[in-house]
Write an enzyme that holds these catalytic residues in place. Structure first.
Site, PDB file in Angstrom:
ATOM      1  N   SER A 101     -64.216  -9.147  -7.348  1.00 26.41           N
ATOM      2  CA  SER A 101     -63.331  -9.927  -8.218  1.00 26.41           C
ATOM      3  C   SER A 101     -62.141 -10.552  -7.507  1.00 26.41           C
ATOM      4  CB  SER A 101     -62.844  -9.064  -9.384  1.00 26.41           C
ATOM      5  OG  SER A 101     -63.879  -8.895 -10.332  1.00 26.41           O
ATOM      6  N   LYS A 104     -61.951 -14.255  -7.727  1.00 29.67           N
ATOM      7  CA  LYS A 104     -61.343 -14.974  -8.852  1.00 29.67           C
ATOM      8  C   LYS A 104     -60.132 -15.796  -8.417  1.00 29.67           C
ATOM      9  CE  LYS A 104     -63.000 -11.979 -12.587  1.00 29.67           C
ATOM     10  NZ  LYS A 104     -63.882 -11.097 -11.834  1.00 29.67           N
ATOM     11  N   ARG A 284     -56.112   2.051  -5.250  1.00 31.19           N
ATOM     12  CA  ARG A 284     -56.053   0.835  -4.428  1.00 31.19           C
ATOM     13  C   ARG A 284     -54.647   0.243  -4.469  1.00 31.19           C
ATOM     14  NH1 ARG A 284     -60.672  -2.304  -7.623  1.00 31.19           N
ATOM     15  NH2 ARG A 284     -59.493  -1.269  -9.268  1.00 31.19           N
TER      16      ARG A 284
END
Length: 303
Positions: A101, A104, A284
């Site tokens: 992702s 994106k 993360r």
């Protein structure tokens, strides 16, 4: 007319014909004037001052953040204030993975530039299909789809823009290995696209510096979409990613940059780790923020 004058005339004609042939072979372009005797070639180059040249530092002590989780990973940071790169694992920093992702970010730029999304409020109607993440199961805007990482919106945008156009943008962006395939609406999830932590940072620097072939309008709107968080005197533009179908192991990402009011020079970062446990998802961002705080990037600079 003497023989010497004839020889001289013939020589001049030959030289003229040779020059014409050379000009024709180069498309008729007018050759650039030779540098003057007083010019200096190095002086004509855009030379980076010695105190602004970026150096690389390996900080193995930062690997403790990943070791505490019992996994492998790396974080690469470009601190443009100090003109230095920092990596916890310099080998892995150059290893390429599926972007998941984090793609994106470039897809939002492509959508805005092509008009597939008019602005950050552009609407996307939910198709009624129940997906695994509740926040995806509703109507979206470009900004909300980016925020909740609604995959179906960005797959729809990729199909609307078309694979050949997306492919050209990836080459224009120099984004990773720039392979938009084999499937045009999945290549960042389980296809052939790959990028390293260093590649993520270099791409983000081109985004921040407006060095990509995009309109100012696209950049202005993209900053609204990419803004993830802000605090006293700082703003973070970022995106998470999780390639759970990656082989041989799932890969998690957190990439972006931080700007401060007192010093607008950004600090870029890209973290990836082996997502061998779903509990690593929030870690993360936590790890990246710990490192950024240690560098003084998330709080106002002290006077």
């Amino acid at each position: 007319m003497t023989l010497s004058r004839l020889s001289t005339g013939a020589l001049l004609v030959c030289l003229a014909l040779t020059a014409c042939r050379a000009s024709f072979a180069q498309g008729g372009a007018t050759p650039a004037p030779a540098p003057s005797a007083t010019s200096s070639a190095p002086a004509a180059l855009a030379v980076v001052p010695a105190d602004q040249r970026e150096r690389w530092e390996t900080r193995p002590e930062l690997q403790r953040h990943f070791a505490e989780l019992g996994t492998e990973g790396t974080i690469a940071v470009l601190d443009t204030r100090a003109h230095r790169w920092i990596a916890s694992d310099s080998v892995r920093a150059f290893e390429t993975f599926l972007p998941a992702s984090t793609f994106k970010i470039p897809m939002s730029l492509i959508a805005l530039e092509t008009g597939a999304a008019v602005d950050e409020t552009h609407p996307f109607k939910w198709d009624g299909t129940e997906r695994r993440i509740a926040d995806w199961n509703r109507d979206q805007t470009l900004a909300s789809a980016y925020r909740v990482s609604a995959v179906w919106v960005f797959q729809s945008l990729a199909r609307q823009v078309g694979q050949p156009t997306v492919q050209q943008f990836l080459r224009d962006f120099r984004y990773g290995n720039a392979i938009a395939g084999p499937v045009g609406d999945r290549f960042w999830l389980d296809g052939d696209l790959r990028i390293s932590a260093v590649g993520q940072v270099e791409f983000l620097r081109r985004v921040h510096d407006r060095a990509l072939p995009l309109s100012d309008r696209t950049y202005d709107i993209a900053r609204k979409v990419l803004l993830r968080e802000q605090g006293p005197g700082w703003r973070m533009y970022a995106k998470t990613g999780w390639a759970d179908d990656a082989r041989p192991r799932p890969i998690g990402w957190f990439v972006g940059w931080v700007e401060q009011d007192r010093d607008p020079r950004p600090v870029y970062f890209a973290l990836n780790l082996d997502m061998t446990d779903v509990a690593f998802a929030p870690r993360r961002e936590e790890i990246a923020k710990r490192v950024l705080r240690a560098l003084g990037a998330l709080e106002p600079a002290r006077p």
